[in-house]
Scaffold this active site. Sequence first.
Site, PDB file in Angstrom:
ATOM      1  N   ASP A  20       0.812  -1.224   0.000  1.00 16.04           N
ATOM      2  CA  ASP A  20       0.000   0.000   0.000  1.00 16.04           C
ATOM      3  C   ASP A  20       0.846   1.274   0.000  1.00 16.04           C
ATOM      4  OD1 ASP A  20      -2.413  -1.306  -0.171  1.00 16.04           O
ATOM      5  OD2 ASP A  20      -2.648  -1.466   2.000  1.00 16.04           O
ATOM      6  N   ARG A 101       3.809   4.771  17.173  1.00 17.78           N
ATOM      7  CA  ARG A 101       3.310   5.870  16.321  1.00 17.78           C
ATOM      8  C   ARG A 101       3.917   7.224  16.676  1.00 17.78           C
ATOM      9  NH1 ARG A 101       2.925   2.079  13.006  1.00 17.78           N
ATOM     10  NH2 ARG A 101       1.066   0.791  13.083  1.00 17.78           N
ATOM     11  N   ASP A 130      -4.641   3.654  14.227  1.00 18.38           N
ATOM     12  CA  ASP A 130      -3.364   4.219  13.814  1.00 18.38           C
ATOM     13  C   ASP A 130      -3.506   5.537  13.055  1.00 18.38           C
ATOM     14  OD1 ASP A 130      -1.700   2.356  15.035  1.00 18.38           O
ATOM     15  OD2 ASP A 130      -1.957   0.917  13.409  1.00 18.38           O
ATOM     16  N   SER A 181      -2.695  -8.755   8.640  1.00 17.38           N
ATOM     17  CA  SER A 181      -2.124  -7.416   8.727  1.00 17.38           C
ATOM     18  C   SER A 181      -1.241  -7.407   9.969  1.00 17.38           C
ATOM     19  CB  SER A 181      -3.236  -6.379   8.850  1.00 17.38           C
ATOM     20  OG  SER A 181      -2.696  -5.163   9.303  1.00 17.38           O
TER      21      SER A 181
END
Length: 420
Positions: A20, A101, A130, A181
């Site tokens: 992606d 993050r 996220d 994922s």
Amino acid sequence: MTTATQNTDPIVLAFSGGLDTSVSIGWIKNATGRDVIAVAVDVGQGGEDLEVIRQRALDCGARDAYVADAREEFARDYCMPALHANALYQGAYPLVSALSRPVIVKHLVAAARRFRATTVAHGCTGKGNDQVRFEVGITSIAPDLTCLSPVRDLALTREKSIDYAEAHRLPIETTKSNPFSVDQNVWGRAVETGYLEDPWTEPTKDVYTYTDDPAFPPLPDEVTITFEAGTPVAIDGIPVTPLEAIEQMNRRAGAQGIGRIDIIEDRLVGIKSREIYEAPGAMALLEAHRELERLTLEREQARFKPTIENRWADLVYDGQWFSPLKSSLDAFIEDTQRFVSGEIRMVLHGGRTTVTGRQSQTSLYDFNLATYDEGDTFDQSHARGFIEIVGLSTKLAARREAAHGHDPVAARPPEVSAKG
Ligand code: ARG
């Protein structure tokens, strides 16, 4: 055609090297006419060589690409505060992705400044936590920047990604369909989607890579961890950095199948999701740290701290790492760690950590007070008056019940029957 008012600043993209974000480079360029700077942040995710990932970004059309090594920084400034906070979201999840993050955000913002970018892009979907963590994180430290999610905002679906990659012959595997994922870093690994979306389905062996099957463990592994002010500084007497401590415990606890977590979790966006985590090093260190706190924290501090810990974990989960409240809670937590120094000995075996010993120069454990043997220094005559006062208010209330002809136990409200 470019008009005079159109923004021509480059866009900084959080680049993982996956399908992606690789497709996003060209996709963003087509949709906005702006160049893309790809930034990959190393938080100890392992896997593919980061130089390969950097080259892939350039091959996919990025104007610039670089890798920021944030491993030591992530371990020291993100994982250690989580350890001090005994941080487990919903009592179970050690915040693996949530912790990474903000450090990625810091490096994205630094890149935006360096390349004079005003927009930062990420590869998250519109359904998870996220996206919130990236965007709230970015605007919390750089309120002038704007955020873009190609998947969410520019309609980049998985199928379109595969078609685009094939049509443009991008150097990325599109055929091998990984059903999961995965997000991983040195603090742990998160696995979701695929057949795991049925909460009744048992995870298969291929879900796990940080841990071996706890049902077939090697011999027990005894480890002694030395802490200073809440941070591990040596393992079996050999000095370690925070990163080395986590890495070593990942190996040793991972070999024993420690730290596998399979839960239903409440996402910030309101969705319940099934999540598999493995965090062998984190879970073993958390266990050792909690035990050392039992020895060194004063009783009222120990009773109050979990309230702050839960709030801290919620804030970090919710993407509020850079918020004022999180910073205030940090001050409390760090203050509690002043005397959390000493050694914990534990045995790692077959999925379990068992603490077998603890010692500390700053311990509040007083043998002479605790002992039931000769030489005890606790003056038991004080206990009588203490109990009199501790029980006084309840005793007064019981007298009142009796004065009104009630039995204090029977006076409680009638029990509600489950059958209704
Ligand atoms: N549910 C976890 C969290 O919100 C894990 C997210 C993992 N991300 C991923 N892209 N697989 O922190």
